[in-house]
Write a protein that holds these residues in place. Structure first.
Motif, PDB file in Angstrom:
ATOM      1  N   GLY A   1       0.787  -1.227   0.000  1.00 24.77           N
ATOM      2  CA  GLY A   1       0.000   0.000   0.000  1.00 24.77           C
ATOM      3  C   GLY A   1       0.814   1.269   0.000  1.00 24.77           C
ATOM      4  O   GLY A   1       0.259   2.354   0.222  1.00 24.77           O
TER       5      GLY A   1
ATOM      6  N   ALA B   1      -0.238   3.962  -2.706  1.00 21.81           N
ATOM      7  CA  ALA B   1      -1.574   4.461  -2.362  1.00 21.81           C
ATOM      8  C   ALA B   1      -1.515   5.389  -1.154  1.00 21.81           C
ATOM      9  O   ALA B   1      -2.223   6.404  -1.096  1.00 21.81           O
ATOM     10  CB  ALA B   1      -2.517   3.288  -2.081  1.00 21.81           C
TER      11      ALA B   1
ATOM     12  N   ASP C   1      -0.258   8.685  -2.092  1.00 22.11           N
ATOM     13  CA  ASP C   1      -1.270   9.384  -2.877  1.00 22.11           C
ATOM     14  C   ASP C   1      -2.158  10.286  -2.020  1.00 22.11           C
ATOM     15  O   ASP C   1      -2.862  11.137  -2.560  1.00 22.11           O
ATOM     16  CB  ASP C   1      -2.151   8.379  -3.623  1.00 22.11           C
ATOM     17  CG  ASP C   1      -1.887   8.373  -5.119  1.00 22.11           C
ATOM     18  OD1 ASP C   1      -1.100   9.215  -5.587  1.00 22.11           O
ATOM     19  OD2 ASP C   1      -2.473   7.531  -5.821  1.00 22.11           O
TER      20      ASP C   1
ATOM     21  N   THR D   1      -4.710   1.210  -7.283  1.00 19.68           N
ATOM     22  CA  THR D   1      -4.040   2.426  -6.829  1.00 19.68           C
ATOM     23  C   THR D   1      -4.194   3.572  -7.829  1.00 19.68           C
ATOM     24  O   THR D   1      -4.368   4.726  -7.437  1.00 19.68           O
ATOM     25  CB  THR D   1      -2.555   2.146  -6.551  1.00 19.68           C
ATOM     26  OG1 THR D   1      -2.449   1.227  -5.452  1.00 19.68           O
ATOM     27  CG2 THR D   1      -1.805   3.423  -6.189  1.00 19.68           C
ATOM     28  N   SER D   2      -4.138   3.264  -9.116  1.00 21.29           N
ATOM     29  CA  SER D   2      -4.167   4.328 -10.130  1.00 21.29           C
ATOM     30  C   SER D   2      -5.488   4.425 -10.876  1.00 21.29           C
ATOM     31  O   SER D   2      -5.582   5.138 -11.883  1.00 21.29           O
ATOM     32  CB  SER D   2      -3.027   4.134 -11.137  1.00 21.29           C
ATOM     33  OG  SER D   2      -1.778   4.287 -10.510  1.00 21.29           O
TER      34      SER D   2
END
Length: 316
Positions: free
Chosen positions: A119, A122, A125, A246-247
């Motif tokens: 993670g 993420a 992010d 994640t994206s």
């Protein structure tokens, strides 16, 4: 072939010799690779011991003096454990550093879940202004490390370089900015991130899809994805070596003005509680070539009937 992490210490040692503004901060892990550099530059190679919060704080302090700190340890100890310091000491104080991780999602299964960090991207992010590089080969890692430390980024830029023992067979000419088009098709777009490229190419052999290769995932190259979908259609599959999905937000934002579908593949959320080997973890998360082929094909085969994408809408 050496691994990305084996390439890391020699590259940074040369940069320490070349640039008096570069410093390295370690938390025991990886110290052996910098033994000679520590002898030559004792004031710029700092080992804080097993104190990950101090690791980030020390790097931030060096950045406040105008240095370009390179901060290194396993991903779980670099991003997750000292996350508050990453957020405040670097982000809130608005100073730059280069975080370089090792162990990636499950690179050292014998270390157990404490040494895994699927993670990490993420989590970063949730913060503003981070550049994230995910090389897929040691040569790409060297290019992106040099880019992060001085060739491409400014001293106040916050950069994360995610190193892995997983690697593609050959390096591509990455530039620290754009996605590369590796294969062109008309039935969809598959974005392979870093060390996922070889598996994606094997999985999509014979499928009429465009394959984009991403080694810099933040900022996300929305322009490359948009251009690819104009010829290949707006069904998009993301294959990432970290947490699945994640994206997907970045891809959805890139295609917000056209009907589209996005499938995010990557490391699953459930914890795998047996150590196993890397290859077994790859298979268990459905990231081996046969699993990817089935998942990608099933997604493309369920395409809803709709008109082809028309002209892009331009906001007023």
């Amino acid at each position: 072939m050496d691994t990305m992490r084996e390439r890391f210490a020699p590259v940074i040692t040369r940069l320490l010799d070349e640039d008096p503004g570069v410093a390295v901060v370690l938390a025991e892990i990886g110290r052996d690779g910098f033994a000679e550099a520590e002898r030559r530059h004792p004031d710029r190679v700092v080992n804080v011991g097993i104190r990950e919060q101090l690791l980030i704080g020390t790097g931030a302090g060096l950045a406040l003096t105008g240095m370009r700190p390179v901060i290194h340890t396993f991903a779980s100890f670099l991003v997750e454990r000292p996350f508050e310091q990453v957020k405040l000491d670097l982000g809130h104080q608005d100073v730059g550093a280069v975080l370089v991780s090792a162990a990636a999602s499950f690179d050292w299964p014998a270390g157990g879940y404490t040494h895994m960090a699927p993670g990490d991207v993420a989590l970063l992010d949730t913060l503003d202004g981070w550049t994230v590089h995910v090389p897929g080969h040691p040569d790409e890692a060297e290019t992106l490390l040099r880019h992060a430390i001085g060739a491409g980024e400014g001293k106040d830029d916050k950069v994360y370089v995610r190193l892995s023992v997983q690697s593609n067979e050959r390096a591509l000419a990455v530039d620290g900015q754009r996605f590369l088009t590796v294969r062109e098709g008309r039935r969809g777009v598959v974005v392979a991130v870093g060390p996922m490229l070889d598996a994606v190419l094997a999985a999509t052999e014979g499928l009429d899809v465009t394959v984009l290769y991403a080694t810099t995932v933040r900022p996300f190259d929305a322009g490359a994805l948009r251009r690819a979908t104009e010829a290949a259609g707006t069904d998009v599959v993301l294959v990432e070596p970290y947490l699945a999905g994640t994206s997907t937000t970045a891809a959805n934002d890139a295609l917000a003005d056209v009907p589209h579908r996005v499938l995010g593949l990557g490391v699953g959320r459930p914890e795998l509680r047996r150590y196993g080997q890397i290859e077994e973890h790859v298979t268990a998360h459905g990231l081996d070539a046969p699993s990817l082929r089935k998942r990608i094909s099933d997604f493309l085969d369920t395409r809803v009937n709709r008109p082809a994408a028309g002209p892009r809408l331009t906001p007023a």
